[in-house]
Scaffold this active site. Sequence first.
Site, short mmCIF file in Angstrom:
data_model
loop_
_atom_site.label_atom_id
_atom_site.label_comp_id
_atom_site.label_asym_id
_atom_site.label_seq_id
_atom_site.Cartn_x
_atom_site.Cartn_y
_atom_site.Cartn_z
CB VAL A 1 78.54 64.49 59.30
CG1 VAL A 1 79.31 65.53 60.10
CG2 VAL A 1 78.54 63.14 60.02
CB CYS B 1 63.66 38.38 41.41
SG CYS B 1 65.10 39.43 41.13
CG HIS C 1 95.84 46.22 43.21
ND1 HIS C 1 95.94 46.12 41.85
CD2 HIS C 1 94.71 46.95 43.46
CE1 HIS C 1 94.92 46.77 41.28
NE2 HIS C 1 94.16 47.28 42.25
#
Lengths: 494, 330
Positions: A189, A459, A66
Amino acid sequence: MVINRGTVYEFKKEADEIYDVAVIGAGVIGAFVARELSKYDVSVCLIEKEADVAMGSSKANSGIVHAGYDAVPGSLKAILNVEGNKLMEGVTKELNVPFEKIGSLVVAFSHEEVDVLEQLIKRGSENGVEGLRIISKEELRLLEPALSKEAVTALVAPTAGIVCPYELTIRAAENAVQNGVVPILETQVTGIFYEDDIFIISTNKGKLYSRFVVNVAGLYADNISAMLGDNSFSISPRKGEYLLLDKKQGNMVNHVIFQVPTDKGKGILVTPTVDGNLLIGPNAEDITDKEDVTTTSFGIAEVVKGAQKSVPKTNLNDVITSFSGLRAKPSTGDFIICTSQVNPYFINAAGIESPGLTAAPAIGEYIVNILNTQGLSLKKKMNFDPVCLPFMRTRDMEQKALNELIKKKPQYGRIVCRCEKVTEGEIVESIRRPCGATNLDAVKRRTRAGMGRCQGGFCTPRVVEILSRELGVPMHEVTKLGGNSKILTRKLKL
Amino acid sequence: MAKTDLVIVGGGPAGMAAAIEAHKNGIEDILIIEREEYLGGILRQCVHNGFGIHVFKEELTGPEYAQRFIDKIEELKINYKVDTMVLSISDKREITYINSKEGLGEIKAGAIVLAMGCRERTRGVLNIPGTRPAGVFTAGTAQRFVNIEGYLPGNNIVILGSGDIGLIMARRLTLEGAKVLMVCEILSQPGGLRRNIVQCLDDFNIPLKLQHTVIKIHGNERVEGVTISKVDEDRRPIPGTQEYVECDTLLLSVGLIPENELSYDAGIKLDPSTGGPIVDEHMQTSAEGIFACGNVLHVNDLVDNVTKESMLAGEHAARMLKSKLGKILG
């Protein structure tokens, strides 16, 4: 100690290392904080609960750099946006990340909206944004022939641009790791304690120790902060849904096309991506579940309607995929970047919603300054290498250079992903790099294998095979995105 | 730049039939370029039978059907490059390809036959809302995992779309020990062949839910379930008919798209209704000397039809080359 892959990191039971800084969260902000710290002689770990970096808001956003005319003058958003915008060119060059300064337009559809454009110009100049101007309808038509005839005028911001948000994050993290940061992935955590001048960070995999903590946990930054007893802010998720269109549509517009912003955000945009696709979205929906990245038929319809208001010819037959991302909306309205109210060695960087991607390099510097002020001594590292190892993309290479590469490494001559023309060499490289890919989606974000029209139809089996070979795990242990996301159930009896 | 009379892009059933027929019509300087490691195309993974009833008057499996053509290619000593991907074709019939032995290569062709086949429509094209976990496959990708790689992609499976590949996979996965819970079809008629409905669903008591579609995918890491819904005549979900189905896999068999990126870039005119090139009665596209056949042209139900139409393309490519040579020599 340099460890390339988060998943191979083992917690030491005795003589635990005390890191100078533990960075919690490996989104774009965490990656830039880690990279900034890796310029100095300090030991740093980058903790992430997911199996890759850029797994939260950093992987699903508009990818816009921006200009900086939106934010309220004087706010951290305004200052760090403009600063980040100025840093972006140099940083992306060092990190070998494509950045295209294509400029943005805010399009007005009524005379009331023209007034808003005037206000944006005023804000922009207060924020220090250069080159803003309002253009005539005629000039607008020349710049953007596909734009709706209802458009009255537009604000041009030449300093805006586009970047791939997860590529920027990945390369910043790689560069940090290349310079000594220890990535600790798939580690959540669960508690933080402060004893004898040391943070004890409990995780699902064991304990970590550090002198400073930087909390850049995105949507969960309030939860992490609360672990230490700081409940001074909260983060709520605001969902945005997107549609990605085929490269056939990539030339539909030449700039990032915004509508006039409302209190819900910057509105639905239409933009080319650095990879040549067309991206439309996001809508904005306040939700409560921080994991809810579902797309909805309602949201998709809203995005389509919004995009077609700007660019009526947006063709839905060319949609390749849809996705959604969550903005980390802070209770305070501005970025929260300061020391915790309960501990001066614990730095929060929370509520980094838009323009967070743009601001990321500036936020990295800003946080390192705070750490320094709080007593982290910073000695420049002599051997810091700011340049990310180049990633060979065969589709962009000159014939001669490519042929030399293939002669040395034949894998670069074998196309695995037909749609995006990604070779086996690139996929292997994405796995072997610092902070390398350990799952299918991580390979996809690093190479674009599976991102094209067939969405991995051809793929996927081959990439799974390569991951299996490179990581030394059986095919049916390979995951899509870590955790329990195994792609295959079992090996069949022959 | 190397020169070749006839280059055939794609070594599946279409490309091989075109090559053999061109050879029969007097062209010997032929090169087939195939991106996979072997000739045979998608037939390699179609281990079920039912191929060849029209061409060979007997029922063969996909690999057997392909092998007959591969044997002929070898016998006629027609050149081919495998593990080689064509990157671009110009309207002047210049071809750029890449492989690990030669790097980037270029060939100027007298004529080209496009035989790249098709690809499957994906979740993205359908815009199915919900999460994006592991366990969503197109039927053909699942088929490759099972039949070529030897892995089972899931235990409890919902199939969306009653195209032939989906039906074949319903049976295949059941035989390998998975539980196929249902096949949902948005239309009021099944998409696949009648014989496949009978042999792949009815014989295994797999329910076919017509006028049903999947409206949401659930699960963050692996698929945990899907929400299905009945649809009205305009294919819109009918409120109140939603049903949550617990499963770990969603297979999509929702149609095929001719794979025409090369044709498009070469400026060849495409037919918006088929997605394939517009061809004349000689199978020639809008670009002179470039022919097309097989699923790249339009999606076929039977490989036998692919073979027949590809023979036509091979024959006319050969005739055009001969008349051109005739002009030059004469």
